[in-house]
Scaffold this motif. Structure first.
Motif, PDB file in Angstrom:
ATOM      1  N   TYR A   1       1.033  -1.637  -0.045  1.00  0.00           N
ATOM      2  CA  TYR A   1       0.182   0.034   0.240  1.00  0.00           C
ATOM      3  C   TYR A   1       1.074   1.357  -0.209  1.00  0.00           C
ATOM      4  CZ  TYR A   1      -3.853  -3.194   0.972  1.00  0.00           C
ATOM      5  OH  TYR A   1      -4.726  -4.397   1.210  1.00  0.00           O
ATOM      6  N   ASN A   2       0.386   2.246  -1.228  1.00  0.00           N
ATOM      7  CA  ASN A   2       0.966   3.834  -0.348  1.00  0.00           C
ATOM      8  C   ASN A   2       0.439   4.272   1.316  1.00  0.00           C
ATOM      9  OD1 ASN A   2       2.111   5.707  -1.510  1.00  0.00           O
ATOM     10  ND2 ASN A   2       1.641   5.674  -3.598  1.00  0.00           N
ATOM     11  N   LEU A   3       1.114   4.686   1.293  1.00  0.00           N
ATOM     12  CA  LEU A   3       1.515   5.156   2.615  1.00  0.00           C
ATOM     13  C   LEU A   3       0.494   6.843   2.581  1.00  0.00           C
ATOM     14  CD1 LEU A   3       3.962   5.329   5.592  1.00  0.00           C
ATOM     15  CD2 LEU A   3       1.173   4.088   5.936  1.00  0.00           C
ATOM     16  N   LEU A   4       0.801   7.150   1.485  1.00  0.00           N
ATOM     17  CA  LEU A   4       0.158   8.785   1.481  1.00  0.00           C
ATOM     18  C   LEU A   4      -1.653   8.438   1.150  1.00  0.00           C
ATOM     19  CD1 LEU A   4       1.845  10.376  -0.911  1.00  0.00           C
ATOM     20  CD2 LEU A   4       1.831  11.047   1.279  1.00  0.00           C
ATOM     21  N   ASP A   5      -2.253   7.462   0.635  1.00  0.00           N
ATOM     22  CA  ASP A   5      -2.893   7.447  -0.140  1.00  0.00           C
ATOM     23  C   ASP A   5      -4.454   5.841   0.598  1.00  0.00           C
ATOM     24  OD1 ASP A   5      -2.472   5.790  -2.023  1.00  0.00           O
ATOM     25  OD2 ASP A   5      -2.863   7.399  -3.360  1.00  0.00           O
ATOM     26  N   ASN A   6      -3.284   4.800   0.710  1.00  0.00           N
ATOM     27  CA  ASN A   6      -3.881   3.701   1.586  1.00  0.00           C
ATOM     28  C   ASN A   6      -4.353   2.753   0.053  1.00  0.00           C
ATOM     29  OD1 ASN A   6      -2.886   4.220   4.092  1.00  0.00           O
ATOM     30  ND2 ASN A   6      -5.226   4.260   5.020  1.00  0.00           N
ATOM     31  N   ARG A   7      -3.323   3.649  -0.918  1.00  0.00           N
ATOM     32  CA  ARG A   7      -3.734   2.406  -1.894  1.00  0.00           C
ATOM     33  C   ARG A   7      -2.990   1.528  -2.718  1.00  0.00           C
ATOM     34  NH1 ARG A   7      -4.231   3.514  -7.431  1.00  0.00           N
ATOM     35  NH2 ARG A   7      -2.682   4.180  -7.623  1.00  0.00           N
ATOM     36  N   VAL A   8      -3.649   0.483  -3.419  1.00  0.00           N
ATOM     37  CA  VAL A   8      -3.377  -0.992  -3.274  1.00  0.00           C
ATOM     38  C   VAL A   8      -1.758  -0.380  -4.906  1.00  0.00           C
ATOM     39  CG1 VAL A   8      -2.588  -3.095  -4.104  1.00  0.00           C
ATOM     40  CG2 VAL A   8      -4.051  -3.118  -2.706  1.00  0.00           C
ATOM     41  N   VAL A   9      -0.789  -0.125  -4.599  1.00  0.00           N
ATOM     42  CA  VAL A   9       0.435   0.219  -5.831  1.00  0.00           C
ATOM     43  C   VAL A   9       0.750  -1.646  -6.354  1.00  0.00           C
ATOM     44  CG1 VAL A   9       0.927   2.375  -5.346  1.00  0.00           C
ATOM     45  CG2 VAL A   9       2.075   0.441  -3.438  1.00  0.00           C
ATOM     46  N   GLY A  10       0.585  -2.394  -5.745  1.00  0.00           N
ATOM     47  CA  GLY A  10       1.122  -3.678  -5.960  1.00  0.00           C
ATOM     48  C   GLY A  10       0.847  -4.922  -5.199  1.00  0.00           C
ATOM     49  N   ALA A  11       1.941  -5.703  -5.421  1.00  0.00           N
ATOM     50  CA  ALA A  11       1.665  -6.932  -4.615  1.00  0.00           C
ATOM     51  C   ALA A  11       2.979  -8.045  -4.891  1.00  0.00           C
ATOM     52  CB  ALA A  11       0.399  -7.953  -5.510  1.00  0.00           C
ATOM     53  N   GLU A  12       3.060  -8.723  -3.786  1.00  0.00           N
ATOM     54  CA  GLU A  12       4.701  -9.186  -3.647  1.00  0.00           C
ATOM     55  C   GLU A  12       3.965 -11.242  -3.768  1.00  0.00           C
ATOM     56  OE1 GLU A  12       7.054  -9.601   0.196  1.00  0.00           O
ATOM     57  OE2 GLU A  12       8.269 -10.752  -1.320  1.00  0.00           O
ATOM     58  N   ALA A  13       5.423 -12.033  -4.881  1.00  0.00           N
ATOM     59  CA  ALA A  13       4.143 -12.861  -4.670  1.00  0.00           C
ATOM     60  C   ALA A  13       4.806 -14.251  -3.888  1.00  0.00           C
ATOM     61  CB  ALA A  13       4.836 -13.518  -6.092  1.00  0.00           C
ATOM     62  N   LEU A  14       4.404 -15.053  -3.484  1.00  0.00           N
ATOM     63  CA  LEU A  14       5.184 -15.954  -1.893  1.00  0.00           C
ATOM     64  C   LEU A  14       4.835 -17.048  -2.457  1.00  0.00           C
ATOM     65  CD1 LEU A  14       4.277 -13.398   0.460  1.00  0.00           C
ATOM     66  CD2 LEU A  14       6.442 -13.982   0.451  1.00  0.00           C
ATOM     67  N   ILE A  15       5.511 -18.132  -3.000  1.00  0.00           N
ATOM     68  CA  ILE A  15       5.313 -19.492  -2.904  1.00  0.00           C
ATOM     69  C   ILE A  15       4.333 -20.068  -1.792  1.00  0.00           C
ATOM     70  CG2 ILE A  15       7.480 -19.861  -1.872  1.00  0.00           C
ATOM     71  CD1 ILE A  15       7.638 -22.046  -4.565  1.00  0.00           C
ATOM     72  N   ARG A  16       3.478 -20.589  -2.213  1.00  0.00           N
ATOM     73  CA  ARG A  16       3.032 -21.739  -1.366  1.00  0.00           C
ATOM     74  C   ARG A  16       3.071 -23.429  -1.595  1.00  0.00           C
ATOM     75  NH1 ARG A  16       3.972 -17.833   1.315  1.00  0.00           N
ATOM     76  NH2 ARG A  16       2.012 -16.606   2.878  1.00  0.00           N
ATOM     77  N   TRP A  17       3.115 -24.059  -1.211  1.00  0.00           N
ATOM     78  CA  TRP A  17       3.028 -25.496  -1.743  1.00  0.00           C
ATOM     79  C   TRP A  17       2.100 -25.651  -0.989  1.00  0.00           C
ATOM     80  CZ3 TRP A  17       6.441 -30.578   0.736  1.00  0.00           C
ATOM     81  CH2 TRP A  17       6.368 -31.411   0.014  1.00  0.00           C
ATOM     82  N   LYS A  18       1.122 -26.410  -2.189  1.00  0.00           N
ATOM     83  CA  LYS A  18      -0.639 -27.629  -1.450  1.00  0.00           C
ATOM     84  C   LYS A  18       0.231 -28.749  -2.126  1.00  0.00           C
ATOM     85  CE  LYS A  18      -4.907 -26.069  -1.186  1.00  0.00           C
ATOM     86  NZ  LYS A  18      -6.085 -24.845  -1.932  1.00  0.00           N
TER      87      LYS A  18
END
Ligand code: C2E
Ligand code: CA
Ligand code: CA
Length: 720
Positions: free
Chosen positions: A487-504
């Motif tokens: 999130y951008n702290l100024l406007d609380n907007r989602v600027v992007g996302a981090e890909a995090l691996i999961r095993w299923k």
């Protein structure tokens, strides 16, 4: 030595010659004696014969009236008495044959013919003048030699003719000499070079002979007699001894020389062989040394110690003995190499043997397994307490600062302990169990030790099992990406996302990376898995950003991936294939990853930056690197590690640290991101310090793509 055999040869030759000449000398003397004897016999007998004839003629002179009857009786007696005399004639003063008495009638004619020979007439005149017997030349009748002897009867007024006798030379001399085989000598007589007598075989050339001349009357050319030994006699005198000596001497000296020669040859050969062997031994030794030792520290190497322990296992099993294995690893040694350079790292390693020797005993074996790993073999039965004390002493000794150039370095280490026979029945088991214990020690925070036990054993087994499960998971595509928004702290907007691996796993619930990410890297499975997931995420984000939401995707890159030579290629291919805009991609790398291979990282990251991809430094603050060092890399984003954020609301020091990091980022014109924001207090503090962006459970936990899609696109639309 060869000289000695030459002398031997010459001496034997000299002896042979001496014996030969002595033999020849003896032979010569014997021959001379025999010649004298023969001469004597012939001269005596011939003189006897002449005397006999003379006395016969005397009887005639004294008794002129001798009747024919008496004369014939006398003549018969003469022929009978003397061997070889075959006929007697009375030749009167007018040189006419009057009476004759012969052994056989054929001789009569010979006498008659004789008187017609002018040579004989001359002989008769000569005999009359000198009043001596005269001997004719030799005549040959039927292959037999015959001579005639004439003796005058009376003298002057009383000359009454001659008595002539025919002498068969062979018969006459044979009788004188007897059997040559019993005397041991043959005789041969020559008159005017013609053989007139011989009682032996033809003379062989080179035969030994002795000769003498015999002159029986005044005018006659002498007969030459030659005497030579029979074969038997010769063999008795001339033995083959000199030949034997010469041959034996030659053979002995040759043998002697041969022995010397072969001895010398063997000596030379053995010298050459000895040289060759020592040369080979040297090379062998060097090769063996190289094969068994580490060139840097000169400690035994992995090859040596595994063989050594293998042998000890067998020996100890047979003798019921025990020993201990220590597996040692220096903590963070890689960082020394990475930050101070390999030369410093090597110097450091070179100093270790001295350090080891202060703690371990002479009969302990210390080996370098490679890198910063060492194995120590401790013989004999040791109690846990004893080993514990020893290991503690070792760890303490490591802590002394080591001076290398301008650097003062303090080391720490971790140690795993395994006992034989309790913790393994072969070298592989023992080493892997000591290694497992070492892992445990590292897990416990390093600079410590652990003794192998059932818990470690279980962990080690689990690890092996997990590795095989990860391989299957890769084949079955059991990994997927979750995404955590930023999130951008100024406007609380989602600027992007981090890909995090999961095993299923199909039969299991979701597994978090803490459980497997390390093993995925160790086994390099991270490489294929990551590329597949990047491609998949890009495809997903293209859908998401289709409406140009402006959202970026952040992707974690491990050291294994970065150092892979195909990294840039794969990256480009993936972006092209998915038509994902590079400006919307961000790569996260930890300090640790970047400094593993600084030059390579710098090159790759510069290329990545040129492509328009943003680069974030992850987990900032946990590593060693100074900021000036980081200036060398094209970073755009600085992610402050969550361990600092966690306590900023309660811990003033952490807050100070975070403040500094944010200020630093601003200075370098880098976007600062706070990770792991879990509550509002933390958020407020970060806002105060003008941190640019935040990520954390306070906002959202990592979520599936669908959830993210819901949140960012649909949610935004709904909200909008
Ligand atoms: P990371 O790169 O530091 O990722 C952030 C981690 O912090 C994630 O853990 C995330 O779930 C967790 N996190 C986020 N907000 C909070 C919070 O408020 N509180 C707490 N306690 N944790 C929070 P995760 O997903 O378990 O990942 C762990 C680590 O695994 C990652 O740390 C990263 O180093 C590694 N990892 C994850 N996915 C990948 C991947 O695709 N490739 C690579 N190479 N590494 C990955
Ligand atoms: Ca990350
Ligand atoms: Ca992180």
């Amino acid at each position: 030595m060869a000289f000695a055999s030459l002398v031997l040869f010459l001496v034997s030759l000299a002896i042979a010659l001496y014996v030969h000449y002595s033999q020849m000398d003896v032979l010569q003397q014997l021959l001379k004696g025999q010649a004298d004897r023969t001469q004597l016999k012939i001269v005596d007998s011939t003189q006897d014969l002449l005397a006999d004839m003379q006395s016969m003629t005397k009887r005639w002179v004294n008794d002129n009236g001798t009747s024919e009857h008496n004369w014939r009786a006398d003549a018969k007696d003469f022929i009978k008495r003397i061997d070889g005399v075959d006929g007697i004639w009375w030749i009167d003063a007018e040189l006419m044959n009057q009476w004759n008495e012969t052994y056989d009638s054929k001789h009569v004619n010979r006498g008659l013919e004789l008187l017609e020979d002018p040579e004989v007439v001359l002989k008769l005149i000569k005999a009359k003048e000198n009043n001596t017997a005269e001997i004719s030349k030799a005549y040959t009748y039927d292959g037999e030699n015959v001579v005639f002897i004439f003796q005058p009867i009376g003298q002057g007024e009383n000359h009454d003719g001659f008595i002539g006798i025919e002498v068969h030379v062979k018969e006459f001399i044979d009788d004188l000499l007897g059997d040559p085989l019993s005397s041991g000598y043959y005789t041969k007589a020559y008159a005017n070079k013609e053989v007139i007598f011989a009682n032996g075989p033809e003379l062989q050339s080179g035969s030994y002979l002795e000769h003498f001349e015999l002159n029986l009357d005044a005018d006659q050319q002498g007969w030459v007699f030659k005497v030579y030994p029979t074969e038997n006699a010769l063999n008795m005198i001339i033995s083959p001894l000199p030949y034997f000596i010469a041959v034996a001497g030659t053979i002995i000296s040759l043998l002697f020389m041969l022995t010397l020669w072969s001895k010398q040859k063997a000596k030379n050969q053995s010298k050459v062989l000895a040289n060759e062997i020592s040369e080979r031994e040297k090379v062998q030794f060097e090769l063996e040394y190289l094969a068994n030792h580490d060139t840097l520290t000169h400690l035994p190497n992995r090859h040596y110690i595994t063989n050594f322990i293998e042998k000890r296992v067998k020996l100890s099993q047979a003798n019921n003995q025990q020993f201990t294995i220590l597996f040692i690893d220096l903590d963070h040694f890689k960082d020394i190499n990475d930050t101070l350079g390999h030369a410093v790292g090597d110097e450091m390693l070179k100093k270790l043997p001295v350090l080891f020797n202060r703690v371990f005993r002479h009969d302990d074996v210390i080996a370098r397994m490679g890198g910063d790993e060492f194995v120590v073999y401790l013989p004999g039965k040791l109690s846990i307490e004893h080993v514990t004390k020893l290991v503690e002493r070792f760890l303490k000794s490591l802590e002394y600062p080591i001076q290398i150039g301008e650097h003062q370095i303090r080391l720490t280490g971790s140690v795993g302990v395994a006992f034989f026979p309790q913790h393994g029945s072969n070298v592989t088991e023992l080493l892997s169990h000591a290694d497992a214990a070492l892992y445990r020690a590292k897990d416990q925070g390093r600079n410590t030790y652990a003794v192998y036990d059932s818990e470690i054993e279980q962990k080690a087994k689990d690890r092996v099992q997990l590795i095989s499960r990860l391989h299957i998971a890769n084949e079955n595509n059991e990994f997927e990406m979750y995404f955590q928004p930023r999130y951008n702290l100024l406007d609380n907007r989602v600027v992007g996302a981090e890909a995090l691996i999961r095993w299923k796993p199909s039969d299991h619930q979701l597994v978090e990376p803490a459980e497997f990410i390390e093993l995925l890297e160790e086994t390099s499975l991270i490489i294929p898995v990551s590329w597949r997931l990047l491609k998949q995420s890009c495809q997903q984000f293209v859908q998401l950003t289709g409406g140009d939401s402006g959202m970026f995707m952040s992707f974690n890159v491990s050291a294994k991936q970065l150092e892979h030579p195909d990294f840039l290629n794969n990256l480009r291919t993936t972006l092209t294939a998915t038509q994902f805009p590079p400006q919307k991609l961000e790569l996260e790398l930890t300090e640790q990853t970047v400094i593993q291979n600084v030059e390579n990282s710098q090159y790759i990251l510069n290329e990545v930056a040129k492509m328009g991809i943003a680069i974030a430094i992850d987990d900032f603050g946990t590593g060693y690197s100074s900021l000036s060092y980081l200036k060398n890399f094209p970073f755009n984003i600085l992610k402050i590690d969550k361990s600092f954020i966690q306590d900023i609301d309660t811990d003033k020091d952490d807050l100070e640290l975070v403040k500094t990091m944010i200020a630093m980022g601003k200075n370098l014109n880098i976007v600062t991101v706070a990770e792991g924001v879990e509550n509002n207090a933390q958020l407020m503090l970060l806002k105060n310090e003008s941190c640019d962006q935040v990520q954390g459970y306070f906002f959202e936990k990592p979520m599936t793509f669908d959830a993210l899609h819901q949140l960012c696109v649909i949610g935004a639309e709904v909200n909008g």
